[in-house]
Motif scaffolding. Structure first.
Motif, PDB file in Angstrom:
ATOM      1  N   ASN A 176      -4.356  13.549   0.103  1.00  0.00           N
ATOM      2  CA  ASN A 176      -3.232  12.667   0.430  1.00  0.00           C
ATOM      3  C   ASN A 176      -2.282  13.362   1.408  1.00  0.00           C
ATOM      4  OD1 ASN A 176      -1.351  10.652   0.509  1.00  0.00           O
ATOM      5  ND2 ASN A 176      -0.963  10.575  -1.670  1.00  0.00           N
ATOM      6  N   ALA A 177      -2.052  14.663   1.192  1.00  0.00           N
ATOM      7  CA  ALA A 177      -1.176  15.418   2.096  1.00  0.00           C
ATOM      8  C   ALA A 177      -1.785  15.503   3.494  1.00  0.00           C
ATOM      9  CB  ALA A 177      -0.936  16.817   1.535  1.00  0.00           C
ATOM     10  N   LEU A 178      -3.128  15.668   3.571  1.00  0.00           N
ATOM     11  CA  LEU A 178      -3.796  15.729   4.867  1.00  0.00           C
ATOM     12  C   LEU A 178      -3.689  14.389   5.589  1.00  0.00           C
ATOM     13  CD1 LEU A 178      -5.546  17.205   6.935  1.00  0.00           C
ATOM     14  CD2 LEU A 178      -7.572  16.463   5.622  1.00  0.00           C
ATOM     15  N   LEU A 179      -3.911  13.281   4.866  1.00  0.00           N
ATOM     16  CA  LEU A 179      -3.784  11.954   5.472  1.00  0.00           C
ATOM     17  C   LEU A 179      -2.349  11.712   5.929  1.00  0.00           C
ATOM     18  CD1 LEU A 179      -4.938   9.203   6.215  1.00  0.00           C
ATOM     19  CD2 LEU A 179      -4.510   8.461   3.858  1.00  0.00           C
ATOM     20  N   LEU A 202       0.844  -1.204   0.000  1.00  0.00           N
ATOM     21  CA  LEU A 202       0.000   0.000   0.000  1.00  0.00           C
ATOM     22  C   LEU A 202       0.874   1.246   0.000  1.00  0.00           C
ATOM     23  CD1 LEU A 202      -2.655  -1.056   2.684  1.00  0.00           C
ATOM     24  CD2 LEU A 202      -2.890  -1.169   0.208  1.00  0.00           C
ATOM     25  N   ASN A 203       1.870   1.267  -0.894  1.00  0.00           N
ATOM     26  CA  ASN A 203       2.849   2.362  -0.872  1.00  0.00           C
ATOM     27  C   ASN A 203       2.241   3.716  -1.225  1.00  0.00           C
ATOM     28  OD1 ASN A 203       2.362   1.917  -3.541  1.00  0.00           O
ATOM     29  ND2 ASN A 203       4.476   1.406  -4.094  1.00  0.00           N
ATOM     30  N   ASN A 204       1.051   3.720  -1.750  1.00  0.00           N
ATOM     31  CA  ASN A 204       0.396   4.997  -2.050  1.00  0.00           C
ATOM     32  C   ASN A 204      -0.437   5.506  -0.878  1.00  0.00           C
ATOM     33  OD1 ASN A 204      -1.451   2.950  -2.224  1.00  0.00           O
ATOM     34  ND2 ASN A 204      -2.581   3.809  -3.960  1.00  0.00           N
ATOM     35  N   ILE A 205      -0.422   4.756   0.258  1.00  0.00           N
ATOM     36  CA  ILE A 205      -1.162   5.166   1.455  1.00  0.00           C
ATOM     37  C   ILE A 205      -0.182   5.232   2.629  1.00  0.00           C
ATOM     38  CG2 ILE A 205      -2.984   4.541   3.078  1.00  0.00           C
ATOM     39  CD1 ILE A 205      -4.395   3.102   0.819  1.00  0.00           C
ATOM     40  N   PRO A 206      -0.060   6.395   3.288  1.00  0.00           N
ATOM     41  CA  PRO A 206       0.838   6.488   4.451  1.00  0.00           C
ATOM     42  C   PRO A 206       0.323   5.628   5.591  1.00  0.00           C
ATOM     43  CG  PRO A 206      -0.529   8.442   4.290  1.00  0.00           C
ATOM     44  CD  PRO A 206      -0.788   7.645   3.040  1.00  0.00           C
ATOM     45  N   SER A 207       1.226   4.954   6.284  1.00  0.00           N
ATOM     46  CA  SER A 207       0.806   4.057   7.371  1.00  0.00           C
ATOM     47  C   SER A 207       1.961   3.834   8.330  1.00  0.00           C
ATOM     48  CB  SER A 207       0.308   2.712   6.804  1.00  0.00           C
ATOM     49  OG  SER A 207       1.323   2.093   6.052  1.00  0.00           O
ATOM     50  N   LEU A 236       8.605   8.297  11.194  1.00  0.00           N
ATOM     51  CA  LEU A 236       8.337   9.713  10.949  1.00  0.00           C
ATOM     52  C   LEU A 236       9.196  10.254   9.808  1.00  0.00           C
ATOM     53  CD1 LEU A 236       7.944  11.122  14.580  1.00  0.00           C
ATOM     54  CD2 LEU A 236       6.239  11.256  12.746  1.00  0.00           C
ATOM     55  N   ILE A 237      10.449   9.846   9.776  1.00  0.00           N
ATOM     56  CA  ILE A 237      11.334  10.301   8.699  1.00  0.00           C
ATOM     57  C   ILE A 237      10.809   9.818   7.348  1.00  0.00           C
ATOM     58  CG2 ILE A 237      13.652  10.059   7.735  1.00  0.00           C
ATOM     59  CD1 ILE A 237      14.723  10.003  10.587  1.00  0.00           C
ATOM     60  N   ASN A 238      10.343   8.568   7.302  1.00  0.00           N
ATOM     61  CA  ASN A 238       9.778   8.040   6.056  1.00  0.00           C
ATOM     62  C   ASN A 238       8.548   8.834   5.621  1.00  0.00           C
ATOM     63  OD1 ASN A 238      11.720   6.008   5.907  1.00  0.00           O
ATOM     64  ND2 ASN A 238      10.452   4.525   7.032  1.00  0.00           N
ATOM     65  N   LEU A 239       7.727   9.225   6.588  1.00  0.00           N
ATOM     66  CA  LEU A 239       6.520   9.976   6.254  1.00  0.00           C
ATOM     67  C   LEU A 239       6.846  11.383   5.744  1.00  0.00           C
ATOM     68  CD1 LEU A 239       4.266   8.935   9.284  1.00  0.00           C
ATOM     69  CD2 LEU A 239       3.876   8.340   6.886  1.00  0.00           C
ATOM     70  N   THR A 240       7.863  12.012   6.328  1.00  0.00           N
ATOM     71  CA  THR A 240       8.210  13.367   5.888  1.00  0.00           C
ATOM     72  C   THR A 240       8.884  13.383   4.525  1.00  0.00           C
ATOM     73  OG1 THR A 240      10.329  13.257   7.080  1.00  0.00           O
ATOM     74  CG2 THR A 240       8.460  14.219   8.255  1.00  0.00           C
ATOM     75  N   THR A 241       9.382  12.249   4.082  1.00  0.00           N
ATOM     76  CA  THR A 241      10.050  12.186   2.775  1.00  0.00           C
ATOM     77  C   THR A 241       9.139  11.602   1.692  1.00  0.00           C
ATOM     78  OG1 THR A 241      11.015  10.033   3.394  1.00  0.00           O
ATOM     79  CG2 THR A 241      12.350  12.001   3.792  1.00  0.00           C
ATOM     80  N   ARG A 242       7.902  11.256   2.027  1.00  0.00           N
ATOM     81  CA  ARG A 242       6.964  10.736   1.039  1.00  0.00           C
ATOM     82  C   ARG A 242       6.523  11.836   0.072  1.00  0.00           C
ATOM     83  NH1 ARG A 242       2.100   9.705   1.768  1.00  0.00           N
ATOM     84  NH2 ARG A 242       1.824   8.056   0.233  1.00  0.00           N
ATOM     85  N   GLU A 243       6.274  11.427  -1.149  1.00  0.00           N
ATOM     86  CA  GLU A 243       5.665  12.343  -2.110  1.00  0.00           C
ATOM     87  C   GLU A 243       4.149  12.203  -2.044  1.00  0.00           C
ATOM     88  OE1 GLU A 243       7.118  11.823  -6.025  1.00  0.00           O
ATOM     89  OE2 GLU A 243       9.207  12.326  -5.524  1.00  0.00           O
ATOM     90  N   THR A 244       3.464  13.307  -1.958  1.00  0.00           N
ATOM     91  CA  THR A 244       2.004  13.290  -1.846  1.00  0.00           C
ATOM     92  C   THR A 244       1.385  13.852  -3.125  1.00  0.00           C
ATOM     93  OG1 THR A 244       2.044  15.452  -0.762  1.00  0.00           O
ATOM     94  CG2 THR A 244       2.052  13.502   0.639  1.00  0.00           C
TER      95      THR A 244
END
Length: 267
Positions: A248-251, A128-133, A235-243
């Motif tokens: 998607n940015a809100l999630l 589910l790489n297109n969904i932050p988790s 957290l580091i992975n989440l801050t480096t994700r492309e939205t």
């Protein structure tokens, strides 16, 4: 003739009376009473008393000798072990800092799945790489969570976004209650300032872009002691994700806020 016979009989009777029974000594032995002279008793007592005196003197002498020869017993409180400069530095580095109060709380979170092993949870997370988790261990199970209903997060926006990714409510995800335990977080000189700044990032009313920038900047200064922490890396992975898009940015920010709470609860 008759007189001679009488004399002979008298002599034989006298000889029989004077003979000793050969078993008398065995059957009726005479007891001999042993006596100890006063002189020999005094000699024994004097020797025993002298031996006790010699033994006591010898024992005390050995104790004194062992006490003097043992260097561990000669050190007194007036001669303490000197503290080196390295010891002073170590003491300063180990000193406790102020405690950080984490208030915890209960929130509604979006649950994507529950797994028996961390490997399975991580594998599904990758799919589910297109969904932050974030993977959360809890009571021998591993939960895959995404987003938290912070006061600034619109539930309908998140649900629409998840549906656009092929996940339907109560099928692909569940909305469930999650509680974070209130606690006092121990801090030291190495992480006290960093933890205090992170705690302030939880006391916000709006998870907007400015908040995300502050969080990213804060993460860039993590102390060495937190380098391998699970939720720091999440957290580091989440801050480096492309939205892609606002929803998607809100999630993504809602998942950051969730992970930040998990970090403080786990310290």
């Amino acid at each position: 003739m008759e007189e001679r016979k009488k004399v002979k009989v008298a002599i034989q009777q006298q000889n029989k009376q004077s003979e000793k029974n050969p078993y008398e000594k065995v059957l009726t032995p005479k007891s001999k009473k042993k006596t100890i002279s006063k002189l020999s008793l005094w000699t024994v007592l004097k020797s025993a008393f002298f031996a006790l005196i010699v033994g006591a003197v010898f024992g005390i002498g050995m104790l004194i000798f062992l006490d003097i020869s043992n260097p561990a017993t000669t050190q007194t409180q007036e001669d303490p072990t000197p503290v080196t400069a390295d010891d002073e530095d170590s003491t300063e580095n180990n000193s406790d800092g102020e405690s950080i109060q984490y208030s915890g709380g209960s929130y509604e979170v979006f649950q994507l799945g529950v797994f028996s092993t961390e490997e399975n949870a991580s594998a599904f997370q990758t799919s589910l790489n297109n969904i932050p988790s974030v993977v959360v261990p809890n009571e021998d199970q591993f939960y895959l969570l995404t987003g938290i209903l912070h006061e600034s997060v619109d539930e309908s926006v998140i649900e629409s976004h998840l549906q656009s990714k092929g996940l339907d409510k109560n099928d692909g995800y569940y909305l469930t209650s999650w509680s974070f335990e209130e606690k006092t977080v121990s801090a030291n000189e190495d992480n006290e300032t960093w933890l205090d700044e992170g705690r302030s990032l939880l006391d916000v009313s709006d998870l907007n872009g400015e908040w995300e920038e502050e969080l990213t900047s804060w993460l860039g200064n993590y102390p060495q002691s937190m380098e391998d922490h699970q939720y720091v890396n999440e957290l580091i992975n989440l801050t480096t994700r492309e939205t892609d898009g606002d929803s998607n940015a809100l999630l993504n920010r809602a998942t950051m806020y969730l992970t930040l709470n998990l970090l403080f609860e786990s310290i």
